[in-house]
Design an enzyme around this catalytic site. Structure first.
Site, mmCIF file in Angstrom:
data_model
loop_
_atom_site.group_PDB
_atom_site.id
_atom_site.type_symbol
_atom_site.label_atom_id
_atom_site.label_comp_id
_atom_site.label_asym_id
_atom_site.label_seq_id
_atom_site.Cartn_x
_atom_site.Cartn_y
_atom_site.Cartn_z
ATOM 1 N N SER A 131 0.611 6.497 4.674
ATOM 2 C CA SER A 131 2.014 6.432 5.103
ATOM 3 C C SER A 131 2.392 7.825 5.578
ATOM 4 O O SER A 131 1.686 8.804 5.256
ATOM 5 C CB SER A 131 2.868 6.053 3.883
ATOM 6 O OG SER A 131 4.222 6.398 4.069
ATOM 7 N N TYR A 144 5.476 6.947 -5.127
ATOM 8 C CA TYR A 144 4.894 6.540 -3.838
ATOM 9 C C TYR A 144 4.294 7.747 -3.116
ATOM 10 O O TYR A 144 3.163 7.700 -2.623
ATOM 11 C CB TYR A 144 5.990 5.877 -3.002
ATOM 12 C CG TYR A 144 5.523 5.196 -1.732
ATOM 13 C CD1 TYR A 144 5.147 3.857 -1.736
ATOM 14 C CD2 TYR A 144 5.496 5.884 -0.524
ATOM 15 C CE1 TYR A 144 4.735 3.223 -0.563
ATOM 16 C CE2 TYR A 144 5.085 5.261 0.646
ATOM 17 C CZ TYR A 144 4.714 3.933 0.624
ATOM 18 O OH TYR A 144 4.311 3.316 1.787
HETATM 19 P P1 NAD Z 1 4.388 -5.953 1.779
HETATM 20 O O1 NAD Z 1 5.226 -5.894 0.557
HETATM 21 O O2 NAD Z 1 4.892 -6.683 2.969
HETATM 22 O O3 NAD Z 1 2.949 -6.510 1.423
HETATM 23 C C1 NAD Z 1 2.220 -5.961 0.347
HETATM 24 C C2 NAD Z 1 1.267 -7.021 -0.178
HETATM 25 O O4 NAD Z 1 0.635 -6.459 -1.337
HETATM 26 C C3 NAD Z 1 1.987 -8.292 -0.625
HETATM 27 O O5 NAD Z 1 1.333 -9.439 -0.082
HETATM 28 C C4 NAD Z 1 1.897 -8.232 -2.136
HETATM 29 O O6 NAD Z 1 1.832 -9.521 -2.766
HETATM 30 C C5 NAD Z 1 0.616 -7.430 -2.359
HETATM 31 N N1 NAD Z 1 0.606 -6.804 -3.670
HETATM 32 C C6 NAD Z 1 1.627 -6.162 -4.293
HETATM 33 N N2 NAD Z 1 1.274 -5.788 -5.538
HETATM 34 C C7 NAD Z 1 -0.014 -6.207 -5.707
HETATM 35 C C8 NAD Z 1 -0.922 -6.142 -6.791
HETATM 36 N N3 NAD Z 1 -0.578 -5.598 -7.980
HETATM 37 N N4 NAD Z 1 -2.166 -6.667 -6.639
HETATM 38 C C9 NAD Z 1 -2.510 -7.275 -5.464
HETATM 39 N N5 NAD Z 1 -1.672 -7.371 -4.400
HETATM 40 C C10 NAD Z 1 -0.439 -6.843 -4.529
HETATM 41 O O7 NAD Z 1 4.061 -4.432 2.158
HETATM 42 P P2 NAD Z 1 3.692 -3.775 3.573
HETATM 43 O O8 NAD Z 1 4.913 -3.178 4.114
HETATM 44 O O9 NAD Z 1 2.882 -4.709 4.387
HETATM 45 O O10 NAD Z 1 2.797 -2.559 3.040
HETATM 46 C C11 NAD Z 1 1.398 -2.588 3.053
HETATM 47 C C12 NAD Z 1 0.887 -1.175 2.875
HETATM 48 O O11 NAD Z 1 1.370 -0.368 3.940
HETATM 49 C C13 NAD Z 1 1.355 -0.501 1.579
HETATM 50 O O12 NAD Z 1 0.331 0.295 1.042
HETATM 51 C C14 NAD Z 1 2.500 0.374 2.053
HETATM 52 O O13 NAD Z 1 2.693 1.485 1.210
HETATM 53 C C15 NAD Z 1 1.991 0.780 3.417
HETATM 54 N N6 NAD Z 1 3.038 1.229 4.319
HETATM 55 C C16 NAD Z 1 4.050 0.396 4.666
HETATM 56 C C17 NAD Z 1 5.029 0.861 5.520
HETATM 57 C C18 NAD Z 1 6.168 -0.006 5.952
HETATM 58 O O14 NAD Z 1 7.104 0.531 6.562
HETATM 59 N N7 NAD Z 1 6.169 -1.294 5.698
HETATM 60 C C19 NAD Z 1 4.970 2.171 6.010
HETATM 61 C C20 NAD Z 1 3.920 2.984 5.639
HETATM 62 C C21 NAD Z 1 2.950 2.492 4.794
#
Ligand code: NAD
Length: 249
Positions: A131, A144
């Site tokens: 991120s 985070y």
């Molecule tokens: P999201 O919440 O849409 O999806 C995350 C998925 O992880 C979900 O399907 C959830 O069920 C699963 N999950 C959560 N806890 C879990 C656990 N204990 N065991 C197994 N699965 C688990 O999130 P996203 O926005 O798609 O984020 C995905 C990755 O991208 C993360 O690492 C997040 O930090 C990173 N990220 C997201 C953004 C953003 O703006 N959305 C920006 C930078 C980085």
């Protein structure tokens, strides 16, 4: 499509939703067979079913659950992540610990399980979903920011150790992406500041970005898939910002 992943097997954590789901589709479209790992078993089944892959319901904060996952994969996408926003002095220690378990320890355990097979086959791709918060800090996101900085370090060590075995390891470091995780933050901030959701996006989330638009999950998945392509064999130990200029400022 920029890569040909026919015959490759991938494992995507958090693959049932958001960025992970987009990665599942993009990797499958490039020819890979995909293991979809998620806490939400039903959504994992749906995601895997849509691409002819395999679903695994697992809580990745539990090392025993990680031990039950397939180790023989060519591509590992460490994507699952959660957020918690609170000032340091109020930050719940158990929440901090859970975030490190999911976002640092689980990737470590999955990498160490996958490496022997990758080394034996002389080829592997590890992509860690970091991120902008793996590169910069924001207040109130102690767990985070700490976890993503930790993941960046882990990814670099995997790159150094894997190089002689044909294994690359990289971080993809997005700014704000349109996913359920960010939707939750928009709702929380709108309630906290008493302002409309659109204003939260423009004035809070995208304040530091030069491009004032949320990133789409498919754009992140496209970079992940490129990192698995033959053209990306010399890209390792890198962290690639996909952030609309957030870290340039
Ligand atoms: P999201 O919440 O849409 O999806 C995350 C998925 O992880 C979900 O399907 C959830 O069920 C699963 N999950 C959560 N806890 C879990 C656990 N204990 N065991 C197994 N699965 C688990 O999130 P996203 O926005 O798609 O984020 C995905 C990755 O991208 C993360 O690492 C997040 O930090 C990173 N990220 C997201 C953004 C953003 O703006 N959305 C920006 C930078 C980085």
């Amino acid at each position: 499509m920029t890569s040909d992943l026919d015959g490759r097997t991938a494992l995507v954590t958090g693959g049932a939703g958001g960025i992970g789901l987009a990665c599942v589709h993009a990797l499958a479209a490039a020819g890979a067979k995909v293991h979809v790992v998620d806490l939400d078993g039903e959504k994992a089944e749906a995601a895997a079913g849509a691409v002819g892959g395999w679903a695994h319901a697992a809580d990745l904060t539990d090392p025993a659950a990680v031990d039950g996952l397939p180790a023989e994969v060519d591509i590992l996408v460490n994507n699952a992540g959660i957020q918690h926003v609170a000032p340091l002095e109020d930050f719940p220690p158990e929440r901090f610990t859970r975030i490190q378990a999911l976002m640092v320890t689980a990737p470590f355990l999955l990498i160490r399980r996958a490496l022997p097979g990758m080394y034996a086959r002389g080829w592997g791709r590890i992509v860690n979903m970091s991120s902008v918060h793996g590169l910069r800090a924001s207040p109130f996101k102690a767990a985070y920011v700490a976890a993503k900085h930790g993941l960046e370090g882990l990814s670099k060590v995997a790159a150094l150790e894997g190089a002689e075995h044909g294994v690359t390891s990289n971080c993809v470091s997005p700014g704000y992406v349109r996913t359920p995780l960010v939707d939750g933050q928009i709702d929380a901030q709108a309630a906290e500041h008493g302002i409309p959701r659109a204003d939260v996006v423009a004035e809070v989330l995208l304040k530091r970005a030069a491009i004032k638009k949320l990133i789409e999950p498919g754009d992140v998945a496209s970079l992940v898939t490129w990192l698995c392509s033959p053209h990306a064999g010399h890209v390792t130990g890198a962290s690639i910002p996909l952030d609309g200029g957030w870290t340039a400022a």
